[in-house]
Design an enzyme around this catalytic site. Structure first.
Site, PDB file in Angstrom:
ATOM      1  N   HIS A 162      65.820  -2.951 -17.798  1.00 49.73           N
ATOM      2  CA  HIS A 162      66.577  -4.196 -17.654  1.00 49.73           C
ATOM      3  C   HIS A 162      67.315  -4.523 -18.932  1.00 49.73           C
ATOM      4  O   HIS A 162      66.878  -4.172 -20.027  1.00 49.73           O
ATOM      5  CB  HIS A 162      65.662  -5.358 -17.262  1.00 49.73           C
ATOM      6  CG  HIS A 162      64.497  -5.576 -18.189  1.00 49.73           C
ATOM      7  ND1 HIS A 162      63.354  -4.797 -18.141  1.00 49.73           N
ATOM      8  CD2 HIS A 162      64.296  -6.464 -19.179  1.00 49.73           C
ATOM      9  CE1 HIS A 162      62.497  -5.217 -19.065  1.00 49.73           C
ATOM     10  NE2 HIS A 162      63.056  -6.221 -19.725  1.00 49.73           N
ATOM     11  N   LEU A 163      68.433  -5.214 -18.765  1.00 54.26           N
ATOM     12  CA  LEU A 163      69.168  -5.772 -19.894  1.00 54.26           C
ATOM     13  C   LEU A 163      68.888  -7.269 -19.936  1.00 54.26           C
ATOM     14  O   LEU A 163      68.842  -7.921 -18.890  1.00 54.26           O
ATOM     15  CB  LEU A 163      70.679  -5.608 -19.707  1.00 54.26           C
ATOM     16  CG  LEU A 163      71.357  -4.320 -20.145  1.00 54.26           C
ATOM     17  CD1 LEU A 163      70.896  -3.167 -19.291  1.00 54.26           C
ATOM     18  CD2 LEU A 163      72.864  -4.479 -20.085  1.00 54.26           C
ATOM     19  N   GLY A 181      58.995  -4.222 -27.549  1.00 49.55           N
ATOM     20  CA  GLY A 181      58.794  -5.515 -26.892  1.00 49.55           C
ATOM     21  C   GLY A 181      58.984  -5.486 -25.392  1.00 49.55           C
ATOM     22  O   GLY A 181      59.148  -6.533 -24.761  1.00 49.55           O
ATOM     23  N   ILE A 233      62.684 -16.135 -16.208  1.00 51.66           N
ATOM     24  CA  ILE A 233      61.735 -17.214 -15.890  1.00 51.66           C
ATOM     25  C   ILE A 233      61.317 -17.982 -17.150  1.00 51.66           C
ATOM     26  O   ILE A 233      60.898 -19.137 -17.066  1.00 51.66           O
ATOM     27  CB  ILE A 233      60.495 -16.635 -15.154  1.00 51.66           C
ATOM     28  CG1 ILE A 233      59.800 -17.685 -14.320  1.00 51.66           C
ATOM     29  CG2 ILE A 233      59.532 -15.957 -16.125  1.00 51.66           C
ATOM     30  CD1 ILE A 233      58.778 -17.115 -13.342  1.00 51.66           C
TER      31      ILE A 233
HETATM   32  P1  5GP Z   1      60.814  -7.489 -21.544  1.00 50.50           P
HETATM   33  O1  5GP Z   1      59.879  -8.082 -22.560  1.00 50.50           O
HETATM   34  O2  5GP Z   1      60.108  -6.518 -20.631  1.00 50.50           O
HETATM   35  O3  5GP Z   1      62.056  -6.912 -22.165  1.00 50.50           O
HETATM   36  O4  5GP Z   1      61.344  -8.700 -20.702  1.00 50.50           O
HETATM   37  C1  5GP Z   1      60.843  -9.055 -19.468  1.00 50.50           C
HETATM   38  C2  5GP Z   1      61.427 -10.409 -19.137  1.00 50.50           C
HETATM   39  O5  5GP Z   1      61.178 -10.683 -17.777  1.00 50.50           O
HETATM   40  C3  5GP Z   1      60.827 -11.571 -19.944  1.00 50.50           C
HETATM   41  O6  5GP Z   1      61.870 -12.236 -20.648  1.00 50.50           O
HETATM   42  C4  5GP Z   1      60.170 -12.448 -18.886  1.00 50.50           C
HETATM   43  O7  5GP Z   1      60.302 -13.821 -19.157  1.00 50.50           O
HETATM   44  C5  5GP Z   1      60.901 -12.035 -17.628  1.00 50.50           C
HETATM   45  N1  5GP Z   1      60.093 -12.164 -16.428  1.00 50.50           N
HETATM   46  C6  5GP Z   1      58.826 -11.710 -16.237  1.00 50.50           C
HETATM   47  N2  5GP Z   1      58.393 -11.990 -15.011  1.00 50.50           N
HETATM   48  C7  5GP Z   1      59.428 -12.622 -14.389  1.00 50.50           C
HETATM   49  C8  5GP Z   1      59.576 -13.174 -13.069  1.00 50.50           C
HETATM   50  O8  5GP Z   1      58.683 -13.131 -12.215  1.00 50.50           O
HETATM   51  N3  5GP Z   1      60.761 -13.768 -12.779  1.00 50.50           N
HETATM   52  C9  5GP Z   1      61.788 -13.827 -13.696  1.00 50.50           C
HETATM   53  N4  5GP Z   1      62.921 -14.435 -13.317  1.00 50.50           N
HETATM   54  N5  5GP Z   1      61.672 -13.332 -14.946  1.00 50.50           N
HETATM   55  C10 5GP Z   1      60.505 -12.734 -15.279  1.00 50.50           C
END
Ligand code: 5GP
Ligand code: ZN
Length: 119
Positions: A105-106, A98, A37
């Protein structure tokens, strides 16, 4: 693999269940890939197992095939999305890693010079 969690309240479980919309690029019984997103590169795809696993730290020896599947899927999507010049796969893990969303997730990132170190 076990069924996806039908009650988990985490964002990625909700996306996997279709309760939060996403721009999907791939889906099968066990895995889902969708556009981030808040993209950090021209191509920024999130790839998840549908099963709720909090982070890489919660992946057991029995589940190492799932990690292989996720990485092979990332490689295939990189090709499908035209990332011939290269790409980066990231698995943020834990607060200092982070990780904001506590569902394994990747990140598949590409379409620009990614730079190193990542900062
Ligand atoms: P993290 O920081 O946990 O590795 O990455 C989480 C990722 O999920 C972030 O890049 C963030 O932009 C994405 N993200 C969070 N909420 C949503 C959502 O509701 N939809 C989508 N498509 N991506 C999301
Ligand atoms: Zn989840």
């Amino acid at each position: 693999m076990e069924e996806e969690c039908i009650t988990c309240e985490c964002i990625f479980c909700k996306i996997a269940r279709g309760e939060i919309p996403s721009k999907k690029v791939y889906e099968d019984e066990n895995y889902l890939a969708f556009h981030d997103i808040d993209p950090q590169a021209p191509v920024h795809i999130i790839i998840i197992p549908k099963k709720h696993i909090e982070s890489l730290n919660e992946v057991s020896e029995d589940e190492k095939g799932m990690l292989g599947d996720l990485i092979i899927l990332a490689k295939r999507l990189a090709k499908d999305l035209g990332l011939e010049k290269g790409y980066r796969i990231v698995i943020n893990t834990g607060p200092e890693g982070g990780q904001a969303v506590l569902h394994l997730h990747l990140h598949l990132l590409g379409g620009r010079e990614m730079g190193w170190p990542p900062g």
